[in-house]
Write a protein that holds these residues in place. Structure first.
Motif, PDB file in Angstrom:
ATOM      1  N   PRO A  46      -2.406  -4.478  -1.893  1.00  0.00           N
ATOM      2  CA  PRO A  46      -1.810  -5.401  -0.923  1.00  0.00           C
ATOM      3  C   PRO A  46      -2.605  -6.701  -0.777  1.00  0.00           C
ATOM      4  O   PRO A  46      -3.833  -6.689  -0.657  1.00  0.00           O
ATOM      5  N   ARG A  47      -1.858  -7.805  -0.782  1.00  0.00           N
ATOM      6  CA  ARG A  47      -2.492  -9.122  -0.637  1.00  0.00           C
ATOM      7  C   ARG A  47      -3.293  -9.228   0.654  1.00  0.00           C
ATOM      8  O   ARG A  47      -4.318  -9.886   0.702  1.00  0.00           O
ATOM      9  N   SER A  48      -2.820  -8.560   1.694  1.00  0.00           N
ATOM     10  CA  SER A  48      -3.488  -8.646   2.995  1.00  0.00           C
ATOM     11  C   SER A  48      -4.901  -8.065   2.963  1.00  0.00           C
ATOM     12  O   SER A  48      -5.704  -8.343   3.853  1.00  0.00           O
ATOM     13  N   LEU A  49      -5.213  -7.253   1.947  1.00  0.00           N
ATOM     14  CA  LEU A  49      -6.539  -6.624   1.866  1.00  0.00           C
ATOM     15  C   LEU A  49      -7.404  -7.214   0.744  1.00  0.00           C
ATOM     16  O   LEU A  49      -8.449  -6.647   0.421  1.00  0.00           O
ATOM     17  N   GLN A  50      -6.984  -8.316   0.170  1.00  0.00           N
ATOM     18  CA  GLN A  50      -7.721  -8.866  -0.970  1.00  0.00           C
ATOM     19  C   GLN A  50      -9.183  -9.169  -0.632  1.00  0.00           C
ATOM     20  O   GLN A  50     -10.077  -8.807  -1.383  1.00  0.00           O
ATOM     21  N   GLU A  51      -9.427  -9.785   0.480  1.00  0.00           N
ATOM     22  CA  GLU A  51     -10.809 -10.171   0.821  1.00  0.00           C
ATOM     23  C   GLU A  51     -11.713  -8.958   1.058  1.00  0.00           C
ATOM     24  O   GLU A  51     -12.759  -8.840   0.417  1.00  0.00           O
ATOM     25  N   PRO A  52     -11.344  -7.996   1.929  1.00  0.00           N
ATOM     26  CA  PRO A  52     -12.263  -6.863   2.127  1.00  0.00           C
ATOM     27  C   PRO A  52     -12.386  -5.954   0.906  1.00  0.00           C
ATOM     28  O   PRO A  52     -13.478  -5.438   0.622  1.00  0.00           O
ATOM     29  N   LEU A  53     -11.302  -5.779   0.156  1.00  0.00           N
ATOM     30  CA  LEU A  53     -11.401  -4.930  -1.036  1.00  0.00           C
ATOM     31  C   LEU A  53     -12.232  -5.606  -2.120  1.00  0.00           C
ATOM     32  O   LEU A  53     -13.020  -4.944  -2.807  1.00  0.00           O
ATOM     33  N   ASP A 104       0.857  -6.590  -4.233  1.00  0.00           N
ATOM     34  CA  ASP A 104       1.663  -5.569  -3.558  1.00  0.00           C
ATOM     35  C   ASP A 104       1.907  -5.933  -2.100  1.00  0.00           C
ATOM     36  O   ASP A 104       1.187  -6.752  -1.515  1.00  0.00           O
ATOM     37  N   LEU A 105       2.911  -5.301  -1.524  1.00  0.00           N
ATOM     38  CA  LEU A 105       3.174  -5.410  -0.084  1.00  0.00           C
ATOM     39  C   LEU A 105       2.224  -4.488   0.672  1.00  0.00           C
ATOM     40  O   LEU A 105       1.767  -3.479   0.136  1.00  0.00           O
ATOM     41  N   ASP A 106       1.986  -4.801   1.912  1.00  0.00           N
ATOM     42  CA  ASP A 106       1.216  -3.926   2.792  1.00  0.00           C
ATOM     43  C   ASP A 106       2.218  -3.276   3.738  1.00  0.00           C
ATOM     44  O   ASP A 106       2.684  -3.899   4.680  1.00  0.00           O
ATOM     45  N   LEU A 107       2.583  -2.032   3.437  1.00  0.00           N
ATOM     46  CA  LEU A 107       3.571  -1.321   4.251  1.00  0.00           C
ATOM     47  C   LEU A 107       2.885  -0.290   5.134  1.00  0.00           C
ATOM     48  O   LEU A 107       2.142   0.550   4.637  1.00  0.00           O
ATOM     49  N   ASP A 108       3.165  -0.346   6.420  1.00  0.00           N
ATOM     50  CA  ASP A 108       2.571   0.613   7.351  1.00  0.00           C
ATOM     51  C   ASP A 108       3.165   2.007   7.212  1.00  0.00           C
ATOM     52  O   ASP A 108       2.499   2.997   7.471  1.00  0.00           O
ATOM     53  N   ASP A 109       4.416   2.096   6.834  1.00  0.00           N
ATOM     54  CA  ASP A 109       5.097   3.391   6.804  1.00  0.00           C
ATOM     55  C   ASP A 109       5.303   3.920   5.393  1.00  0.00           C
ATOM     56  O   ASP A 109       6.268   4.632   5.130  1.00  0.00           O
ATOM     57  N   TYR A 110       4.401   3.588   4.477  1.00  0.00           N
ATOM     58  CA  TYR A 110       4.561   4.055   3.108  1.00  0.00           C
ATOM     59  C   TYR A 110       4.257   5.548   3.053  1.00  0.00           C
ATOM     60  O   TYR A 110       3.180   5.986   3.452  1.00  0.00           O
ATOM     61  N   PRO A 111       5.206   6.344   2.564  1.00  0.00           N
ATOM     62  CA  PRO A 111       4.983   7.800   2.535  1.00  0.00           C
ATOM     63  C   PRO A 111       3.957   8.188   1.467  1.00  0.00           C
ATOM     64  O   PRO A 111       3.846   7.540   0.435  1.00  0.00           O
ATOM     65  N   GLU A 112       3.223   9.242   1.734  1.00  0.00           N
ATOM     66  CA  GLU A 112       2.269   9.755   0.746  1.00  0.00           C
ATOM     67  C   GLU A 112       3.033  10.404  -0.391  1.00  0.00           C
ATOM     68  O   GLU A 112       4.013  11.109  -0.169  1.00  0.00           O
ATOM     69  N   HIS A 113       2.582  10.150  -1.612  1.00  0.00           N
ATOM     70  CA  HIS A 113       3.201  10.741  -2.801  1.00  0.00           C
ATOM     71  C   HIS A 113       2.207  11.672  -3.467  1.00  0.00           C
ATOM     72  O   HIS A 113       1.017  11.374  -3.541  1.00  0.00           O
ATOM     73  N   HIS A 114       2.702  12.774  -3.954  1.00  0.00           N
ATOM     74  CA  HIS A 114       1.886  13.704  -4.729  1.00  0.00           C
ATOM     75  C   HIS A 114       2.642  13.969  -6.033  1.00  0.00           C
ATOM     76  O   HIS A 114       3.390  14.940  -6.133  1.00  0.00           O
ATOM     77  N   GLU A 152       8.209  -2.763  -5.350  1.00  0.00           N
ATOM     78  CA  GLU A 152       8.411  -3.162  -6.738  1.00  0.00           C
ATOM     79  C   GLU A 152       9.109  -4.511  -6.831  1.00  0.00           C
ATOM     80  O   GLU A 152       8.770  -5.341  -7.685  1.00  0.00           O
ATOM     81  N   ALA A 153      10.066  -4.784  -5.949  1.00  0.00           N
ATOM     82  CA  ALA A 153      10.736  -6.092  -5.939  1.00  0.00           C
ATOM     83  C   ALA A 153       9.742  -7.194  -5.580  1.00  0.00           C
ATOM     84  O   ALA A 153       9.742  -8.271  -6.193  1.00  0.00           O
ATOM     85  N   ALA A 154       8.884  -6.932  -4.601  1.00  0.00           N
ATOM     86  CA  ALA A 154       7.876  -7.930  -4.213  1.00  0.00           C
ATOM     87  C   ALA A 154       6.880  -8.169  -5.339  1.00  0.00           C
ATOM     88  O   ALA A 154       6.528  -9.321  -5.637  1.00  0.00           O
ATOM     89  N   MET A 155       6.427  -7.074  -5.978  1.00  0.00           N
ATOM     90  CA  MET A 155       5.477  -7.245  -7.082  1.00  0.00           C
ATOM     91  C   MET A 155       6.120  -8.007  -8.233  1.00  0.00           C
ATOM     92  O   MET A 155       5.487  -8.889  -8.835  1.00  0.00           O
ATOM     93  N   ALA A 156       7.380  -7.701  -8.540  1.00  0.00           N
ATOM     94  CA  ALA A 156       8.079  -8.403  -9.624  1.00  0.00           C
ATOM     95  C   ALA A 156       8.208  -9.894  -9.317  1.00  0.00           C
ATOM     96  O   ALA A 156       7.999 -10.743 -10.198  1.00  0.00           O
ATOM     97  N   ALA A 157       8.531 -10.226  -8.072  1.00  0.00           N
ATOM     98  CA  ALA A 157       8.653 -11.644  -7.698  1.00  0.00           C
ATOM     99  C   ALA A 157       7.311 -12.352  -7.832  1.00  0.00           C
ATOM    100  O   ALA A 157       7.244 -13.486  -8.343  1.00  0.00           O
TER     101      ALA A 157
END
Length: 179
Positions: A46-53, A104-114, A152-157
């Motif tokens: 996520p772009r919002s975390l670029q600086e701390p990451l 990437d987008l920074d989504l608060d409600d992104y479900p965990e995937h396994h 994926e749409a945001a990353m593609a754009a």
């Protein structure tokens, strides 16, 4: 060559599909970077975390944790470790003076995937391309949630905007988003 990093190419964008937190895939990032000599790198972060990451990546190989609060005030943690291919891509960009873009987008409600996928060690035996093609057919990767489609749409754009320059752009993302 069996152990060569396999990239999907669209114009000057070279997409490297990886499994998260897998040393074998971090090694593929190094191989792709060395072979392509990209003018820029994009990563599925996520772009919002670029600086701390980025600050945490500068401390590698020391493992760091980045903590922030989502919109509901809940703590969210990113473990920044050298086995994560996305962080290896950021590290290489910093080390070689190559611009790095978090797309990437920074989504608060992104479900965990396994995702149920083979062990990454299999890539060393069958090659990255064969491994990716087998995983791409997996039912575990074939279902995209509405949140995945938004990301994926945001990353593609963002990749489209970054692709206007000369020379290769290396995009490192999870196998689930590669197609």
């Amino acid at each position: 060559m069996k152990h060569q990093a396999h990239t999907l190419t669209a114009g000057n964008v070279h997409l490297l599909p990886v499994l998260h937190e897998q040393l074998e895939c971090a090694q593929l990032v190094i191989e792709a970077f060395t072979r392509l000599k990209p003018r820029a790198i994009a990563v599925e972060l996520p772009r919002s975390l670029q600086e701390p990451l980025t600050r945490a990546v500068r401390r590698l190989p020391q493992v760091s944790g980045v903590r922030y609060r989502n919109a509901r005030g809940e703590p969210v943690y990113f473990l920044v470790e050298p086995t994560e291919p996305l962080f290896e891509a950021v590290r290489l960009g910093l080390e070689h003076g190559v611009p790095v873009h978090f797309v990437d987008l920074d989504l608060d409600d992104y479900p965990e995937h396994h995702d149920r996928l083979p062990d990454a060690y299999a890539m060393l035996r069958i090659g990255h391309r064969a491994f990716f093609e087998a995983c791409a057919e997996s039912p575990s990767l074939s279902h995209a949630s509405p949140e995945d489609l938004r990301r994926e749409a945001a990353m593609a754009a963002r990749l489209t905007a970054l692709s206007s320059g000369e020379g290769p752009l290396l995009f490192v993302c999870g196998m689930a988003h590669a197609r």
